[in-house]
Write an enzyme that holds these catalytic residues in place. Sequence first.
Site, short mmCIF file in Angstrom:
data_model
loop_
_atom_site.label_atom_id
_atom_site.label_comp_id
_atom_site.label_asym_id
_atom_site.label_seq_id
_atom_site.Cartn_x
_atom_site.Cartn_y
_atom_site.Cartn_z
N HIS A 39 0.82 -1.22 0.00
CA HIS A 39 0.00 0.00 0.00
C HIS A 39 0.85 1.27 0.00
O HIS A 39 0.33 2.37 -0.18
CB HIS A 39 -0.99 -0.01 1.17
CG HIS A 39 -0.40 0.39 2.49
ND1 HIS A 39 0.00 -0.54 3.43
CD2 HIS A 39 -0.15 1.60 3.04
CE1 HIS A 39 0.46 0.10 4.50
NE2 HIS A 39 0.37 1.40 4.28
N ASP A 56 -0.39 -7.57 1.81
CA ASP A 56 0.08 -6.19 1.70
C ASP A 56 1.61 -6.16 1.84
O ASP A 56 2.16 -5.70 2.84
CB ASP A 56 -0.58 -5.35 2.79
CG ASP A 56 -0.22 -3.87 2.71
OD1 ASP A 56 0.28 -3.44 1.66
OD2 ASP A 56 -0.45 -3.16 3.71
N GLY A 59 3.20 6.74 8.37
CA GLY A 59 4.62 6.95 8.14
C GLY A 59 5.46 5.77 8.58
O GLY A 59 6.62 5.63 8.16
N SER A 96 4.28 2.67 8.07
CA SER A 96 3.88 1.59 7.17
C SER A 96 5.08 1.03 6.42
O SER A 96 5.99 1.76 6.03
CB SER A 96 2.86 2.11 6.15
OG SER A 96 1.63 2.38 6.76
N GLY A 97 5.06 -0.28 6.22
CA GLY A 97 6.13 -0.94 5.49
C GLY A 97 7.34 -1.27 6.34
O GLY A 97 8.20 -2.05 5.93
#
Length: 264
Positions: free
Chosen positions: A73, A119, A212, A214-215
């Site tokens: 995402h 994801d 921020g 995320s990932g």
Amino acid sequence: MLTLVLLAVCLAEAYGCGLPTFPPVVKRVVGGEDVRPHSWPWQISLQYNRNGEWTHTCGGTLISADWVLTAAHCISSSNTYRVGLGKHNLKEDELGSQFIPAAKIIEHENYNIFLSRNDIALIKLQTPVTVSDSVMPACLPEAGFLLPHNAPCYVTGWGRMKTDGPGSEVLQQALLPVVDHTTCSQPDWWSVLATEDMVCAGGDGKVAGCNGDSGGPLNCQSTDASWEVHGVVSFGSGTGCNVHQKPTVFMQISSYTDWISVVS
């Protein structure tokens, strides 16, 4: 697959996979805090070009000399990306930091943006990193490995310090105990949104991953004191970052070991 495995083994032997030169200073207390500089040397900043300036958008994990793991995402086909490595303060020029353009980005073929299924994405770097004390690949868990309930893991990133607050300039770490699938999938937790390919952590209503982050990685210490990255930050509550019984949800890396090996 064999090439990636051999590369990871060679890097581990040469640079001590999961054993940073500057070990993280971790406390089993609630709340985020500035990290010890370069104590999470696999943490990356995914940045996109906006009007000629590079802007942090997500975190990620360096998993080999030229591959980075992040969340699907985080990726938009309209953006140009680069990866920042060896960073502590995003606003400062830092000795030893590296910025490498993304040569190729591969999202999981079954990624579902609406349900946050699969994801996960891989980024091929345009050139291999220069491995150093501040930049080194992460150790990943074996396929099928499940973290025990309440395992003390740490989320790291430059995300917002609180809901609707600004992102942090300095890399942060926060203790997020693991919540097992049986608990996280209960109706008053994440219910059916939490699948067995995910790992939940946190949920005390006081600390969580936020926009921020995320990932970015879920870092967990092994019995031999080394660190492994077990998750990729995927989602949290839409009503706020710190919501009781709505832990941060990560893609569980041990469920995607084969995909990572085949794709990269």
